[in-house]
Motif scaffolding. Sequence first.
Motif, PDB file in Angstrom:
ATOM      1  N   VAL A  56       9.748 -43.068 -28.586  1.00 30.62           N
ATOM      2  CA  VAL A  56       8.299 -42.934 -28.726  1.00 30.62           C
ATOM      3  C   VAL A  56       7.917 -41.492 -28.416  1.00 30.62           C
ATOM      4  O   VAL A  56       8.327 -40.944 -27.391  1.00 30.62           O
ATOM      5  N   PHE A  57       7.154 -40.877 -29.289  1.00 31.17           N
ATOM      6  CA  PHE A  57       6.601 -39.548 -29.026  1.00 31.17           C
ATOM      7  C   PHE A  57       5.206 -39.754 -28.447  1.00 31.17           C
ATOM      8  O   PHE A  57       4.377 -40.426 -29.040  1.00 31.17           O
ATOM      9  N   ASN A  58       4.970 -39.177 -27.300  1.00 29.76           N
ATOM     10  CA  ASN A  58       3.743 -39.434 -26.556  1.00 29.76           C
ATOM     11  C   ASN A  58       3.047 -38.115 -26.238  1.00 29.76           C
ATOM     12  O   ASN A  58       3.654 -37.212 -25.677  1.00 29.76           O
ATOM     13  N   GLU A  95      -8.328 -30.751 -30.122  1.00 29.04           N
ATOM     14  CA  GLU A  95      -8.745 -31.411 -31.358  1.00 29.04           C
ATOM     15  C   GLU A  95      -7.672 -31.377 -32.433  1.00 29.04           C
ATOM     16  O   GLU A  95      -7.687 -32.186 -33.350  1.00 29.04           O
ATOM     17  N   GLU A  96      -6.693 -30.492 -32.321  1.00 32.30           N
ATOM     18  CA  GLU A  96      -5.594 -30.464 -33.279  1.00 32.30           C
ATOM     19  C   GLU A  96      -4.266 -30.661 -32.571  1.00 32.30           C
ATOM     20  O   GLU A  96      -3.284 -29.986 -32.846  1.00 32.30           O
ATOM     21  N   ALA A  97      -4.220 -31.597 -31.648  1.00 33.38           N
ATOM     22  CA  ALA A  97      -2.989 -31.885 -30.916  1.00 33.38           C
ATOM     23  C   ALA A  97      -2.072 -32.744 -31.789  1.00 33.38           C
ATOM     24  O   ALA A  97      -2.474 -33.795 -32.280  1.00 33.38           O
ATOM     25  N   TYR A  98      -0.869 -32.300 -31.994  1.00 32.99           N
ATOM     26  CA  TYR A  98       0.087 -33.035 -32.811  1.00 32.99           C
ATOM     27  C   TYR A  98       1.486 -32.523 -32.516  1.00 32.99           C
ATOM     28  O   TYR A  98       1.672 -31.489 -31.892  1.00 32.99           O
ATOM     29  N   TRP A  99       2.456 -33.276 -32.944  1.00 31.77           N
ATOM     30  CA  TRP A  99       3.853 -32.867 -32.847  1.00 31.77           C
ATOM     31  C   TRP A  99       4.250 -32.193 -34.153  1.00 31.77           C
ATOM     32  O   TRP A  99       3.890 -32.664 -35.231  1.00 31.77           O
ATOM     33  N   LEU A 100       5.008 -31.139 -34.058  1.00 29.82           N
ATOM     34  CA  LEU A 100       5.636 -30.524 -35.223  1.00 29.82           C
ATOM     35  C   LEU A 100       7.135 -30.617 -34.969  1.00 29.82           C
ATOM     36  O   LEU A 100       7.690 -29.850 -34.179  1.00 29.82           O
ATOM     37  N   ILE A 101       7.764 -31.591 -35.583  1.00 30.44           N
ATOM     38  CA  ILE A 101       9.171 -31.882 -35.310  1.00 30.44           C
ATOM     39  C   ILE A 101       9.990 -31.519 -36.532  1.00 30.44           C
ATOM     40  O   ILE A 101       9.794 -32.080 -37.611  1.00 30.44           O
TER      41      ILE A 101
END
Length: 115
Positions: A56-58, A95-101
């Motif tokens: 899980v990515f949290n 507001e633009e929190a995300y994962w870049l994997i």
Amino acid sequence: RIRTWAWKEGEIPEEVIDAYNGGDVDTDEWGLPYGLFPIGEDSDCPSGHFRNMRIVFNLAFCGTVAGNRFGLDCPAEKEKYGTCEKFVSNDSNVEEAYWLIEGMRVWQRQFVEHQ
């Protein structure tokens, strides 16, 4: 044991890239893990607790790990806001929190049943 690593973009060790592309895996060459969870007979956590797991990515911005690293990973924000909690309470900061994997690979030992 379960070990996890994370690297900043452009700082991924060559050994990791080789392993990701199918090369030999020697995690001892990857440096200090970001997370280390001892499991098994020599720990307080029996290996039988780990079955049918999911990854899980949290985005827990200020949890035990992230909150303790806030000043190290975000020195300018630490100077301005003081704490991780105050930083994330300002909606415009997340507001633009995300994962870049770019990729993820899971290695596990082969289970061999003793007869």
